[in-house]
Design a protein around this motif. Structure first.
Motif, mmCIF file in Angstrom:
data_model
loop_
_atom_site.group_PDB
_atom_site.id
_atom_site.type_symbol
_atom_site.label_atom_id
_atom_site.label_comp_id
_atom_site.label_asym_id
_atom_site.label_seq_id
_atom_site.Cartn_x
_atom_site.Cartn_y
_atom_site.Cartn_z
ATOM 1 N N GLN A 1 0.603 -1.080 0.352
ATOM 2 C CA GLN A 1 -0.145 0.082 0.332
ATOM 3 C C GLN A 1 1.361 1.024 0.135
ATOM 4 O O GLN A 1 0.926 2.034 -0.625
ATOM 5 C CB GLN A 1 -0.867 0.050 1.350
ATOM 6 N N LEU A 2 1.267 1.305 0.495
ATOM 7 C CA LEU A 2 3.015 2.542 0.558
ATOM 8 C C LEU A 2 3.593 2.437 -0.684
ATOM 9 O O LEU A 2 3.413 3.578 -0.915
ATOM 10 C CB LEU A 2 4.080 2.106 1.882
ATOM 11 N N LEU A 3 3.804 1.508 -0.940
ATOM 12 C CA LEU A 3 4.737 1.796 -1.998
ATOM 13 C C LEU A 3 3.466 2.119 -3.640
ATOM 14 O O LEU A 3 4.478 2.673 -3.963
ATOM 15 C CB LEU A 3 5.492 0.384 -2.691
ATOM 16 N N ASP A 4 2.352 1.348 -3.432
ATOM 17 C CA ASP A 4 1.846 2.387 -4.530
ATOM 18 C C ASP A 4 0.947 3.538 -3.659
ATOM 19 O O ASP A 4 1.330 4.486 -4.811
ATOM 20 C CB ASP A 4 0.472 1.383 -3.913
ATOM 21 N N ILE A 5 1.076 3.966 -3.349
ATOM 22 C CA ILE A 5 1.403 5.495 -2.490
ATOM 23 C C ILE A 5 2.029 6.550 -2.821
ATOM 24 O O ILE A 5 2.522 7.624 -3.084
ATOM 25 C CB ILE A 5 0.602 5.669 -1.676
ATOM 26 N N VAL A 6 3.358 6.079 -2.834
ATOM 27 C CA VAL A 6 4.391 6.848 -3.415
ATOM 28 C C VAL A 6 5.222 6.666 -4.552
ATOM 29 O O VAL A 6 5.192 7.965 -4.888
ATOM 30 C CB VAL A 6 5.690 5.813 -2.784
ATOM 31 N N HIS A 7 4.112 5.232 -5.388
ATOM 32 C CA HIS A 7 4.703 5.484 -6.969
ATOM 33 C C HIS A 7 3.512 6.855 -7.312
ATOM 34 O O HIS A 7 3.970 7.780 -7.793
ATOM 35 C CB HIS A 7 4.174 4.483 -7.559
ATOM 36 N N LYS A 8 2.500 6.181 -7.039
ATOM 37 C CA LYS A 8 1.289 7.537 -7.202
ATOM 38 C C LYS A 8 1.463 8.962 -6.898
ATOM 39 O O LYS A 8 1.698 10.087 -8.044
ATOM 40 C CB LYS A 8 -0.027 7.435 -7.028
ATOM 41 N N MET A 9 2.476 9.265 -5.617
ATOM 42 C CA MET A 9 2.779 10.907 -5.396
ATOM 43 C C MET A 9 3.712 11.381 -6.038
ATOM 44 O O MET A 9 3.736 12.479 -6.612
ATOM 45 C CB MET A 9 2.255 10.614 -3.641
ATOM 46 N N MET A 10 4.715 11.006 -6.193
ATOM 47 C CA MET A 10 6.398 10.997 -7.449
ATOM 48 C C MET A 10 5.621 11.335 -7.837
ATOM 49 O O MET A 10 5.948 11.442 -8.847
ATOM 50 C CB MET A 10 7.575 9.770 -6.892
ATOM 51 N N GLY A 11 4.991 10.630 -9.042
ATOM 52 C CA GLY A 11 4.283 10.595 -10.102
ATOM 53 C C GLY A 11 3.776 12.338 -10.648
ATOM 54 O O GLY A 11 4.160 12.489 -11.401
ATOM 55 N N LYS A 12 2.655 11.913 -9.506
ATOM 56 C CA LYS A 12 2.297 13.370 -9.320
ATOM 57 C C LYS A 12 2.796 14.393 -9.226
ATOM 58 O O LYS A 12 2.575 15.673 -9.868
ATOM 59 C CB LYS A 12 0.831 13.324 -8.511
ATOM 60 N N GLN A 13 4.014 14.440 -8.490
ATOM 61 C CA GLN A 13 4.592 16.246 -8.161
ATOM 62 C C GLN A 13 5.771 15.608 -9.081
ATOM 63 O O GLN A 13 5.814 17.368 -9.649
ATOM 64 C CB GLN A 13 5.443 15.213 -6.182
ATOM 65 N N ALA A 14 6.496 15.412 -9.681
ATOM 66 C CA ALA A 14 6.762 15.405 -11.229
ATOM 67 C C ALA A 14 6.161 16.310 -11.714
ATOM 68 O O ALA A 14 6.614 16.781 -13.206
ATOM 69 C CB ALA A 14 7.188 13.953 -11.723
ATOM 70 N N LYS A 15 4.544 15.442 -12.653
ATOM 71 C CA LYS A 15 4.012 16.283 -13.010
ATOM 72 C C LYS A 15 3.029 17.611 -13.392
ATOM 73 O O LYS A 15 3.379 18.557 -13.871
ATOM 74 C CB LYS A 15 2.098 15.209 -13.470
ATOM 75 N N THR A 16 3.113 18.043 -11.969
ATOM 76 C CA THR A 16 3.254 19.066 -11.520
ATOM 77 C C THR A 16 4.251 19.687 -11.824
ATOM 78 O O THR A 16 4.380 21.272 -12.089
ATOM 79 C CB THR A 16 2.758 18.852 -9.758
ATOM 80 N N TYR A 17 5.233 19.300 -11.816
ATOM 81 C CA TYR A 17 7.092 20.396 -11.791
ATOM 82 C C TYR A 17 7.133 20.441 -13.015
ATOM 83 O O TYR A 17 7.371 21.715 -13.348
ATOM 84 C CB TYR A 17 7.651 19.397 -11.447
ATOM 85 N N GLY A 18 7.033 19.353 -13.602
ATOM 86 C CA GLY A 18 6.893 20.025 -15.944
ATOM 87 C C GLY A 18 5.711 21.347 -15.443
ATOM 88 O O GLY A 18 5.797 21.570 -16.378
ATOM 89 N N ILE A 19 4.568 21.231 -15.528
ATOM 90 C CA ILE A 19 4.040 21.920 -15.425
ATOM 91 C C ILE A 19 4.192 22.899 -15.359
ATOM 92 O O ILE A 19 4.027 24.628 -15.965
ATOM 93 C CB ILE A 19 2.287 21.667 -15.181
ATOM 94 N N ALA A 20 4.883 23.305 -13.682
ATOM 95 C CA ALA A 20 4.986 24.300 -13.939
ATOM 96 C C ALA A 20 5.943 25.126 -13.715
ATOM 97 O O ALA A 20 6.858 26.586 -13.739
ATOM 98 C CB ALA A 20 5.645 24.871 -12.394
ATOM 99 N N ASN A 21 7.134 24.534 -14.584
ATOM 100 C CA ASN A 21 8.920 25.017 -15.321
ATOM 101 C C ASN A 21 8.567 24.643 -16.827
ATOM 102 O O ASN A 21 9.083 23.802 -17.798
ATOM 103 C CB ASN A 21 9.691 23.605 -14.725
#
Length: 207
Positions: free
Chosen positions: A80-100
């Protein structure tokens, strides 16, 4: 001696004779009854022993099932933690890409975030806010959410927390693999913040 006397003597002799003859037979019957009772007792004791063995076997089976269930629960929590980290890091990366989106060095993140290089002003502004120091996808809040989730799954058990740490590392690596390389700096900083948090939770550093 009169007739009555003779009759009495005869009756006494007959009684004595009958008692003498029947006694061994009755004794044998009694002996057999005792033997039967002993055999019955022996059978009962054996049955009792089998019942005790069955109870022990049943307890061992129950214990094995409980252990297996605990292991399954433990593995589920880590996944469960592995899955949530995978999703969180991906979402954070997407948001970073949009911001930059105007930074050529971050073109890979723009592509992963939107599938193209077009980002409207409102979306970009929201993304920049989200990855700011106190933003939802910033280092502080993202790392705190991951650690809170890990604590909810592991409690205060240092051994379980170490397993959560391992699950976090695996989730992060999976996120890197999904996005085709190293995650952006904000994700690396989040990784460091989470690892420091695990150190504090497990007593490896002073809080």
């Amino acid at each position: 001696m009169g007739v009555n006397g003779v009759t009495e003597v005869t009756n006494n002799i007959a009684t004595t004779y009958t008692s003498t003859v029947n006694s061994p037979v009755e004794d044998k019957k009694k002996d057999k009854e005792v033997e039967v009772k002993k055999e019955a007792a022996a059978v009962y004791e054996k049955s009792e022993e089998n019942s005790s063995t069955s109870k022990v076997s049943s307890k061992e089976t129950d214990r094995t099932k409980i252990i297996q269930q605990l292991k399954a629960d433990d593995a589920l929590r880590q996944q469960q933690l592995l899955d949530i980290v995978h999703k969180m890091m991906g979402k954070q990366a997407k948001t970073y890409g949009i911001a930059n989106s105007e930074n050529d060095e971050d073109s890979i993140w723009k592509f992963l975030a939107k599938g193209d290089f077009t980002v409207d002003a409102a979306t970009k502004a929201q993304a920049q806010e989200d990855i700011s120091e106190n933003g939802y996808w910033g280092v502080k809040q993202t790392s705190e959410r991951i650690l809170d989730f890990a604590k909810a799954l592991a409690g205060d058990d240092p051994e379980k927390l170490e397993k959560m740490r391992s699950a976090f590392e695996k989730g992060y690596k999976q996120a890197e693999k999904t996005w085709g390389g190293e995650l952006p700096d904000i994700s690396k900083q989040t990784f460091d913040a989470v690892m420091k948090g695990f150190d504090e939770l497990t007593g490896k550093v002073e809080t």
